[in-house]
Motif scaffolding. Structure first.
Motif, PDB file in Angstrom:
ATOM      1  N   THR A  66     -18.352  62.845  70.770  1.00 15.01           N
ATOM      2  CA  THR A  66     -16.966  62.646  71.177  1.00 15.01           C
ATOM      3  C   THR A  66     -16.198  61.930  70.081  1.00 15.01           C
ATOM      4  OG1 THR A  66     -17.363  60.488  72.195  1.00 15.01           O
ATOM      5  CG2 THR A  66     -17.788  62.435  73.549  1.00 15.01           C
ATOM      6  N   GLN A  67     -14.895  61.901  70.213  1.00 10.25           N
ATOM      7  CA  GLN A  67     -14.060  61.222  69.229  1.00 10.25           C
ATOM      8  C   GLN A  67     -14.297  59.712  69.243  1.00 10.25           C
ATOM      9  OE1 GLN A  67     -10.029  62.440  70.082  1.00 10.25           O
ATOM     10  NE2 GLN A  67     -10.217  64.318  68.857  1.00 10.25           N
ATOM     11  N   ARG A  68     -14.815  59.215  70.341  1.00  9.47           N
ATOM     12  CA  ARG A  68     -15.119  57.783  70.409  1.00  9.47           C
ATOM     13  C   ARG A  68     -16.479  57.446  69.797  1.00  9.47           C
ATOM     14  NH1 ARG A  68     -14.318  56.083  76.550  1.00  9.47           N
ATOM     15  NH2 ARG A  68     -15.746  57.869  76.779  1.00  9.47           N
ATOM     16  N   GLY A  69     -17.135  58.414  69.220  1.00 11.16           N
ATOM     17  CA  GLY A  69     -18.417  58.177  68.569  1.00 11.16           C
ATOM     18  C   GLY A  69     -19.595  58.151  69.500  1.00 11.16           C
ATOM     19  N   GLU A  70     -19.491  58.802  70.666  1.00 13.16           N
ATOM     20  CA  GLU A  70     -20.602  58.865  71.604  1.00 13.16           C
ATOM     21  C   GLU A  70     -21.325  60.198  71.476  1.00 13.16           C
ATOM     22  OE1 GLU A  70     -18.838  58.188  75.425  1.00 13.16           O
ATOM     23  OE2 GLU A  70     -19.376  56.061  75.388  1.00 13.16           O
ATOM     24  N   ALA A  76     -24.307  60.178  77.989  1.00 10.89           N
ATOM     25  CA  ALA A  76     -23.608  59.830  76.759  1.00 10.89           C
ATOM     26  C   ALA A  76     -24.070  58.453  76.317  1.00 10.89           C
ATOM     27  CB  ALA A  76     -22.099  59.852  76.980  1.00 10.89           C
ATOM     28  N   VAL A  77     -24.159  58.255  75.007  1.00 13.30           N
ATOM     29  CA  VAL A  77     -24.597  56.980  74.454  1.00 13.30           C
ATOM     30  C   VAL A  77     -23.906  56.775  73.112  1.00 13.30           C
ATOM     31  CG1 VAL A  77     -26.593  58.001  73.290  1.00 13.30           C
ATOM     32  CG2 VAL A  77     -26.633  55.578  73.887  1.00 13.30           C
ATOM     33  N   ARG A  78     -23.588  55.520  72.810  1.00 11.72           N
ATOM     34  CA  ARG A  78     -22.945  55.223  71.531  1.00 11.72           C
ATOM     35  C   ARG A  78     -23.917  55.508  70.386  1.00 11.72           C
ATOM     36  NH1 ARG A  78     -20.650  49.272  71.744  1.00 11.72           N
ATOM     37  NH2 ARG A  78     -22.878  48.924  72.141  1.00 11.72           N
ATOM     38  N   ARG A  79     -23.378  56.073  69.304  1.00 12.74           N
ATOM     39  CA  ARG A  79     -24.229  56.418  68.167  1.00 12.74           C
ATOM     40  C   ARG A  79     -24.929  55.188  67.607  1.00 12.74           C
ATOM     41  NH1 ARG A  79     -24.797  60.274  64.173  1.00 12.74           N
ATOM     42  NH2 ARG A  79     -23.213  61.611  65.096  1.00 12.74           N
ATOM     43  N   SER A 116     -28.561  50.459  80.635  1.00 13.87           N
ATOM     44  CA  SER A 116     -28.491  51.804  81.195  1.00 13.87           C
ATOM     45  C   SER A 116     -27.039  52.211  81.399  1.00 13.87           C
ATOM     46  CB  SER A 116     -29.256  51.843  82.521  1.00 13.87           C
ATOM     47  OG  SER A 116     -29.183  53.128  83.085  1.00 13.87           O
ATOM     48  N   ARG A 117     -26.697  53.385  80.883  1.00 12.19           N
ATOM     49  CA  ARG A 117     -25.308  53.843  80.946  1.00 12.19           C
ATOM     50  C   ARG A 117     -25.277  55.354  80.935  1.00 12.19           C
ATOM     51  NH1 ARG A 117     -21.309  55.025  77.030  1.00 12.19           N
ATOM     52  NH2 ARG A 117     -19.190  54.584  77.739  1.00 12.19           N
ATOM     53  N   PRO A 158     -31.961  57.783  57.415  1.00  9.11           N
ATOM     54  CA  PRO A 158     -30.592  57.529  56.956  1.00  9.11           C
ATOM     55  C   PRO A 158     -29.828  56.663  57.948  1.00  9.11           C
ATOM     56  CG  PRO A 158     -31.162  59.849  56.741  1.00  9.11           C
ATOM     57  CD  PRO A 158     -32.273  59.214  57.511  1.00  9.11           C
ATOM     58  N   PHE A 159     -29.072  55.734  57.383  1.00 13.73           N
ATOM     59  CA  PHE A 159     -28.250  54.853  58.206  1.00 13.73           C
ATOM     60  C   PHE A 159     -26.822  55.368  58.203  1.00 13.73           C
ATOM     61  CE2 PHE A 159     -25.269  51.248  58.336  1.00 13.73           C
ATOM     62  CZ  PHE A 159     -25.582  50.735  59.575  1.00 13.73           C
ATOM     63  N   GLU A 160     -26.306  55.622  59.384  1.00 13.90           N
ATOM     64  CA  GLU A 160     -24.940  56.098  59.508  1.00 13.90           C
ATOM     65  C   GLU A 160     -24.068  54.934  59.948  1.00 13.90           C
ATOM     66  OE1 GLU A 160     -24.653  59.533  61.964  1.00 13.90           O
ATOM     67  OE2 GLU A 160     -26.375  60.521  61.045  1.00 13.90           O
ATOM     68  N   ASP A 161     -23.175  54.488  59.033  1.00 13.24           N
ATOM     69  CA  ASP A 161     -22.327  53.348  59.323  1.00 13.24           C
ATOM     70  C   ASP A 161     -21.317  53.711  60.390  1.00 13.24           C
ATOM     71  OD1 ASP A 161     -21.406  50.840  59.227  1.00 13.24           O
ATOM     72  OD2 ASP A 161     -20.790  50.861  57.111  1.00 13.24           O
ATOM     73  N   SER A 162     -20.789  52.694  61.033  1.00 12.16           N
ATOM     74  CA  SER A 162     -19.826  52.893  62.104  1.00 12.16           C
ATOM     75  C   SER A 162     -18.626  52.004  61.858  1.00 12.16           C
ATOM     76  CB  SER A 162     -20.464  52.563  63.465  1.00 12.16           C
ATOM     77  OG  SER A 162     -19.487  52.551  64.476  1.00 12.16           O
ATOM     78  N   ASP A 163     -17.495  52.423  62.391  1.00 14.40           N
ATOM     79  CA  ASP A 163     -16.297  51.604  62.280  1.00 14.40           C
ATOM     80  C   ASP A 163     -16.456  50.304  63.066  1.00 14.40           C
ATOM     81  OD1 ASP A 163     -15.096  53.499  60.700  1.00 14.40           O
ATOM     82  OD2 ASP A 163     -14.092  54.505  62.370  1.00 14.40           O
ATOM     83  N   ARG A 164     -17.302  50.326  64.076  1.00 13.35           N
ATOM     84  CA  ARG A 164     -17.515  49.130  64.881  1.00 13.35           C
ATOM     85  C   ARG A 164     -18.670  48.328  64.304  1.00 13.35           C
ATOM     86  NH1 ARG A 164     -16.384  52.802  69.220  1.00 13.35           N
ATOM     87  NH2 ARG A 164     -18.599  53.288  69.375  1.00 13.35           N
ATOM     88  N   ASP A 165     -18.442  47.019  64.160  1.00 14.79           N
ATOM     89  CA  ASP A 165     -19.486  46.147  63.644  1.00 14.79           C
ATOM     90  C   ASP A 165     -20.488  45.820  64.740  1.00 14.79           C
ATOM     91  OD1 ASP A 165     -18.722  45.719  60.908  1.00 14.79           O
ATOM     92  OD2 ASP A 165     -16.994  44.611  61.675  1.00 14.79           O
ATOM     93  N   ALA A 166     -21.728  45.711  64.351  1.00 18.02           N
ATOM     94  CA  ALA A 166     -22.783  45.381  65.306  1.00 18.02           C
ATOM     95  C   ALA A 166     -22.676  43.907  65.681  1.00 18.02           C
ATOM     96  CB  ALA A 166     -24.150  45.673  64.712  1.00 18.02           C
TER      97      ALA A 166
END
Length: 709
Positions: A35-39, A60-63, A19-20, A327-335
């Motif tokens: 947001t620019q941070r991908g949230e 807010a939640v990370r994509r 929860s966030r 569709p899968f949207e890739d992220s700069d951050r690895d899971a």
């Protein structure tokens, strides 16, 4: 204030993270900005009748912690009050897709306080009061129960009960229902209906056309021929005593105690009162969730009619379509690796894991073994992606899909195989060791995992270790520890250092030859006595060892299968025995400053995955957490929908705590047990093991940064 980018109407459900800022797992939201941070930021919607679809709060939640939804999907899930039930439904993409496409008069099976009841979908209901255009109205299904003696065209007077998407446990599309099907049972009185406000009902859900197939009976093969082809893994249906048909997958076949004919143990698609968790007559035959194991004579089973295999009609049946993948949207951050607490909810089920295609099981099983839950190999994905290496980027996409959504479609793996550049990797069945070598060497640019020193003092690097030995050197049902010790001692091979990952290949060749019918997995692999130039303890007295003897390895008086190493005194005494007079002990290399009497620090690796092969098909067992029972079984081609030309493979992941039960026993115990009496997956592990994967968490794998020489 952080700048935000306005996005169009996008709904989502939170699938990961704690929860966030107002969001938690299972919550449904609408993204208004990013947001620019991908949230993603936007309103959070309440669920169930009390929520009425009105936005309750923002957050807010990370994509990467979300799963995208269409408005229709969001409205259906919003009517499901329990957030865990939403995620459970989302984890069954075939069922959820079928629910989203329900049409009027489609036959469904719904949860009822008296059990599972068949009924016909009559209307799609909007639930709640529409106060503003921004509201997300909930959707439910008005269902008419099919009563005893009525056919599918029967009608009942209104009012009809309204069910949420999570209440539907089975969907049978109208054009697949043969004529003459009658349902018994299904009394509707006494249903605890939800207090909802109906805005309006839709007279027809969807636009599926009625085809000529609806007016004819689908002809199936003779039942006795079908039953002859049934085996473990077959999708079947069974008609209950009340006339309701239940569906599932055969997990066990055999003759139970007290019976004389062949029976089948079926894991049902949903819970049914009175069923077990895989036990029959007090004996565990397989393992599944509670109230899902049904045991019946094989003669009561029929092939699953939802997937017709033949027809005598001139008009061909519609080719099955691959289940839609959002569709899968890739992220700069690895899971990161999937947490142990979330692994079963994210990964377990059908259409889970890596979908197989065109002889890809060797690759699917190897990738899932390495990245399904391993911590050691996770270090290779910690560094930024090298955009100049498409292979690396494609591999990262596969890993991220698996860890975020629990499913990797076949096209991702086929793209990876094409990028490998070799025709045989694209089309033919390969050996896992060949693929693993290419993966580590060419794709991940990792130095050889093992540095082995032979008798001639030469050092060689390799990625896997093949076991070579004579069968007479060891017992009929050896452990992996015994095989490794005997092989290295016979070949006079030593590890120059403790490897971060050790992949041990068993003494077998494909599916035609294996030296041992059963091999006992060692959960820990002690390589202390296999290290070069490292102090070792005398086998007899515990002082500094100076000699080792290959001929003593199978000695029945000296713990057969254990490495025999001695100090000078014990070496002389042991070999004065007449039966050992011909032995030739060889001197050991040890550090010059090693103390004559000092405890030796043991070096042990931990088992985290096993690749198995049976009839040219590879599967894998993977440990997903620290609990001894946290094991998963993965098969990228567990089932198939459609024919070879137009169909697709159905991957499946199953939790198998029974493997942990077996491995928790002392190794001497399992070795004496009869493998034929073990549960199905344990037997498969013992009989079909091909490669054992071990890791040392203290020394993770690493690879050079992009651009390093």
């Amino acid at each position: 204030m952080e700048p935000q980018t306005v996005v169009g109407e996008k709904f989502f459900i939170v699938i990961r993270g704690k929860s966030r800022k107002g969001f938690s797992r299972g919550c449904i939201g609408r993204a208004e900005a990013e947001t620019q941070r991908g949230e993603l930021t936007g309103p959070l919607y309440g669920g169930g009748p009390a929520g009425a679809g009105a936005p309750k709060s923002g957050g807010a939640v990370r994509r990467e912690d979300t799963y995208p939804l269409t408005r229709h999907q969001a409205q259906l899930l919003l009517f499901v009050a329990n957030s865990s039930k939403r995620l459970e439904l989302l984890c069954n993409p075939q069922l959820f897709s079928a629910i989203c496409e329900l049409s009027r008069d489609d036959l469904v099976l719904v949860r009822h306080k008296k059990g599972h009841v068949p009924g016909l979908v009559k209307n799609l209901m909007q639930v709640g009061r529409k106060d503003s255009q921004a509201d997300l109205l909930m959707l439910g299904f008005e269902v008419e129960f099919v009563e005893d003696g009525q056919n599918l065209s029967s009608k009942k007077p209104a009012p009809l009960p309204v069910f949420s998407a999570a209440d539907i446990v089975q969907v049978v599309p109208s054009h697949n229902v043969p004529l003459g099907v009658h349902w018994r049972d299904g009394k509707s009185e006494g249903l605890n209906r939800k207090a909802v406000t109906r805005i309006h009902s839709m007279p027809s859900i969807g636009s599926r056309a009625r085809k000529a197939a609806e007016s004819r009976v689908i002809q199936h093969p003779r039942l006795d021929e079908v039953r002859e082809r049934l085996e473990v893994g077959s999708m079947v249906e069974v008609e209950s005593n009340t006339g309701i048909i239940v569906y599932g997958v055969i997990r066990w076949m055999g003759v139970p105690r007290g019976k004389t004919d062949q029976w089948a143990g079926i894991e049902l698609d949903y819970e049914v009162n009175g069923c077990s968790d895989g036990k029959y007559g007090g004996q565990r035959l397989f393992t599944c969730r509670g109230n899902r194991a049904l045991f019946v004579p094989v003669t009561k089973c029929s092939a699953d009619s939802r997937f017709p295999c033949s027809s005598t009609d001139t008009e061909p049946l519609r080719a099955p379509e691959t289940p839609p993948v959002l569709p899968f949207e890739d992220s700069d951050r690895d899971a990161p690796p999937v947490p142990e607490s979330e692994a079963t909810s994210l990964l377990v089920g059908r259409m889970k894991g890596i979908q197989g295609h065109i002889n890809s099981c060797y690759l699917d099983a190897a990738l899932f073994s390495l990245f399904g839950s391993s911590v050691t190999v996770d270090a290779i994905c910690q560094k930024p992606a090298d955009t100049e290496r498409p292979l690396t980027c494609t591999l990262r996409t596969i890993i991220n899909r698996l860890r975020r959504h629990g499913f990797v479609p076949a096209e991702c793996v086929m793209n990876f195989r094409r990028q490998l550049g070799c025709d045989s990797f694209r089309t033919d069945e390969k050996d896992p060791e060949e693929f693993i070598t290419v993966l580590f060497q060419k794709v991940l640019c990792i130095e050889p995992l093992l540095k082995l020193r032979s008798e001639g003092e030469t050092s060689q690097g390799t990625y896997t270790l093949q076991i070579f030995l004579e069968k007479e050197q060891i017992g009929q049902m050896p452990t992996v520890q015994q095989l490794l010790d005997a092989s290295c001692l016979t070949g006079n091979l030593k590890f120059e250092a403790v490897p971060s990952c050790l992949i041990v290949q068993m003494p077998r060749f494909g599916n035609k030859y294996k030296m041992f019918s059963h091999i006992i997995p060692s959960t820990e692999l002690d390589i202390t006595d296999l290290l070069y130039n490292s102090p070792r303890e005398c086998f007899v007295c515990g002082r500094l060892a100076e000699f080792e003897c290959v001929q003593c390895l199978p000695d029945q008086r000296l713990q057969p299968g254990r490495i025999k190493q001695y100090c000078t005194t014990c070496n002389t005494q042991v070999h004065t025995h007449p039966s050992r007079g011909s032995h030739a002990a060889r001197a050991l290399a040890a550090p010059a400053d090693a103390a004559a009497v000092a405890p030796v620090s043991r070096q042990a690796l931990q088992l985290f995955a096993v690749l198995c092969i049976h009839t040219s098909h590879y599967v894998s067992f993977v440990k997903y957490g620290s609990d001894p029972h946290s094991w998963l079984f993965f098969d990228s081609m567990a089932d198939r929908c459609g024919d070879d030309q137009t169909g697709y493979n159905i991957p499946e992941i199953r939790a198998c705590p029974e493997v942990g039960d077996f491995l928790c026993r002392r190794e001497e115990g399992p070795a004496r047990a009869d493998p034929l009496q073990a549960p199905e997956l344990v037997r498969r592990l013992l009989c079909d093991s091909y490669m054992f994967l071990y890791q040392n968490p203290a020394t993770p794998l690493s690879r050079p940064d992009p651009g390093e020489p």
